[in-house]
Design a protein around this motif. Sequence first.
Motif, short mmCIF file in Angstrom:
data_model
loop_
_atom_site.label_atom_id
_atom_site.label_comp_id
_atom_site.label_asym_id
_atom_site.label_seq_id
_atom_site.Cartn_x
_atom_site.Cartn_y
_atom_site.Cartn_z
N HIS A 1 9.90 4.93 10.65
CA HIS A 1 8.82 5.81 10.23
C HIS A 1 7.38 5.90 9.68
N ARG A 2 7.04 6.19 9.24
CA ARG A 2 5.22 6.30 9.11
C ARG A 2 5.41 4.68 8.22
N TYR A 3 6.47 4.42 7.20
CA TYR A 3 5.75 3.17 6.01
C TYR A 3 6.84 2.50 6.70
N SER A 4 6.80 2.44 7.93
CA SER A 4 7.71 1.14 8.35
C SER A 4 6.78 0.10 9.13
N ASP A 5 6.10 -0.90 9.38
CA ASP A 5 5.37 -2.08 9.73
C ASP A 5 5.95 -2.98 10.03
N PRO A 6 6.73 -2.61 11.43
CA PRO A 6 7.68 -3.68 12.10
C PRO A 6 5.73 -4.26 12.78
N PRO A 7 5.99 -5.72 13.84
CA PRO A 7 5.49 -5.98 13.91
C PRO A 7 4.96 -5.52 16.04
N VAL A 8 4.45 -6.14 16.70
CA VAL A 8 4.15 -5.79 18.14
C VAL A 8 4.87 -6.70 18.34
N MET A 9 5.25 -6.55 19.68
CA MET A 9 6.27 -7.46 20.22
C MET A 9 6.36 -6.95 22.18
N PRO A 10 5.36 -7.14 22.77
CA PRO A 10 5.12 -7.08 23.97
C PRO A 10 6.60 -7.66 24.75
N CYS A 11 6.64 -7.74 25.79
CA CYS A 11 6.89 -7.69 26.95
C CYS A 11 6.58 -7.80 28.16
#
Length: 270
Positions: free
Chosen positions: A64-74
């Motif tokens: 959701h807009r309020y969720s703020d997970p980290p960027v986790m690239p592969c």
Amino acid sequence: MKTILAAVTLALSLCLLPASPAAANDLPPPRSDSWTVPTQFLACTGNAYALCYYSGPEIATPSHRYSDPPVMPCELDPDNLGAAKCTCYAVDGESEVPDGQQLGLEFRFNYVLLTSILNEDVRKETQETCGPLGKKCLNMINLNKCSEAKFKPDECKQADVCSMLGSARDNRKQTLYPDLAEVDLISTFSFAHISEHSFGSTSCDSGLYAGCMTAPCKTDEDGLTTCQCPTFTGPYQVGQRSPRLKELGLGCDISPNVWSAANHIKPPSE
């Protein structure tokens, strides 16, 4: 509890049709993270682990807009053909049980996919002990049958591979890769961080993806971890809902990156 089981069934497409041992063994190689039935997800607890279920693109994938997970690239590893470097969550203990789901045993474990143990000797030993479908060991499906009141020794033994993942309590390191002393964590699956992402399943017809199950990982300074995941080309499923990914401008093809994904092969009914 019904809510949890419904979510698991829907999101992971958990097919409960019977499967023969032959069908379970006749799968693409372990690096493909292919599976037929959810009993093949062996339940472990007490170990720290890496969670690569949401890894892939160069942008965050919040639910959701309020969720703020980290960027986790592969990212494909230029120095190691057939592998990707995936940034993943580093999880110290059991997953937090969401509000209203206090009976959810599924959240208290992490899971090793029996068919995708990259250490060949350990994979064969585990298949012999737990059976090709994992039904002889503690797994994602028999958790409730294995409660203290209903404990069944023949079905409730934790797989030996779980002890090789290390111990968070006494800071014991992993032994799945005894020759790799620099490996801090092993990649498994769990329901950790489920609220931060749009947990679900998006099917992709075919393409290159990273199969991170039991991949070796090194802890980063920012509390995440980097896993060396083998890659495979074939059909796969991304562990997030397609409508939300479209809202984020994402699809199956996120090249030059790849998704951390798996391949559910539905067994034929008997």
